[in-house]
Write an enzyme that holds these catalytic residues in place. Sequence first.
Site, PDB file in Angstrom:
ATOM      1  N   VAL A  15      -0.442  54.532 -12.384  1.00 20.63           N
ATOM      2  CA  VAL A  15      -1.012  54.330 -11.080  1.00 20.63           C
ATOM      3  C   VAL A  15      -0.176  54.512 -10.037  1.00 20.63           C
ATOM      4  O   VAL A  15       0.989  54.148 -10.069  1.00 20.63           O
ATOM      5  CB  VAL A  15      -1.915  52.925 -10.986  1.00 20.63           C
ATOM      6  N   SER A  16      -0.434  54.895  -8.908  1.00 19.32           N
ATOM      7  CA  SER A  16       0.350  55.347  -7.831  1.00 19.32           C
ATOM      8  C   SER A  16       0.886  54.097  -6.988  1.00 19.32           C
ATOM      9  O   SER A  16       1.611  54.200  -6.433  1.00 19.32           O
ATOM     10  CB  SER A  16      -0.470  56.335  -6.861  1.00 19.32           C
TER      11      SER A  16
END
Length: 193
Positions: A15-16
């Site tokens: 996930v960023s």
Amino acid sequence: MTTKNTRTLIGYQRVSTNAQDAQLQADALAEAGCSRIFEDKASGKNADRAGLLAALDYMREGDTLTVWKLDRLGRSTKDVLTIAEDLHARGIALRILTGTLAGSYSPKGEGKFFFTMMVAFAELERDMIVERTRAGLDAAKAQGRTGGRPSVMDADKLVAARARKAKGESVTAIAKALKVSRATLYRALADTE
């Protein structure tokens, strides 16, 4: 005696930001049969991803790196192709669970061409999202709007906070009375001094 090399599925999820949840990816990777899952909370364009590096180091010939979607592996066409080619050279398969390239990657002929095109489209999509976001923020700013959460310290609370501080009240007492955090109060008072 020679033992047959069996494929071990190794998962990688990304996930960023810390605010995003990787549970959807984790569930899909577990359902696919991954015996171990590595994770990163970093942008896909960031080449220094500790979880990915650990997964790549952990895997052996005959294993399969499994990702939920192609863009979880990376956003840069060059980086994703480099990773895929390195995996192939080491005898490690790449499996993508969802999206246009769902299935296993084959670095030969039409498979390589299609994979390269899809990676390029994923990078283009990311660039377009960044462009649209930036344009939207610029348009909002031109109209006098700013992003983010609304401030909990309005003008009335700020006047009250200054008056209480002038009377010698502690920041803790003022913050409690105004129902804001001490950090918020400190920031608001510092911005006006």
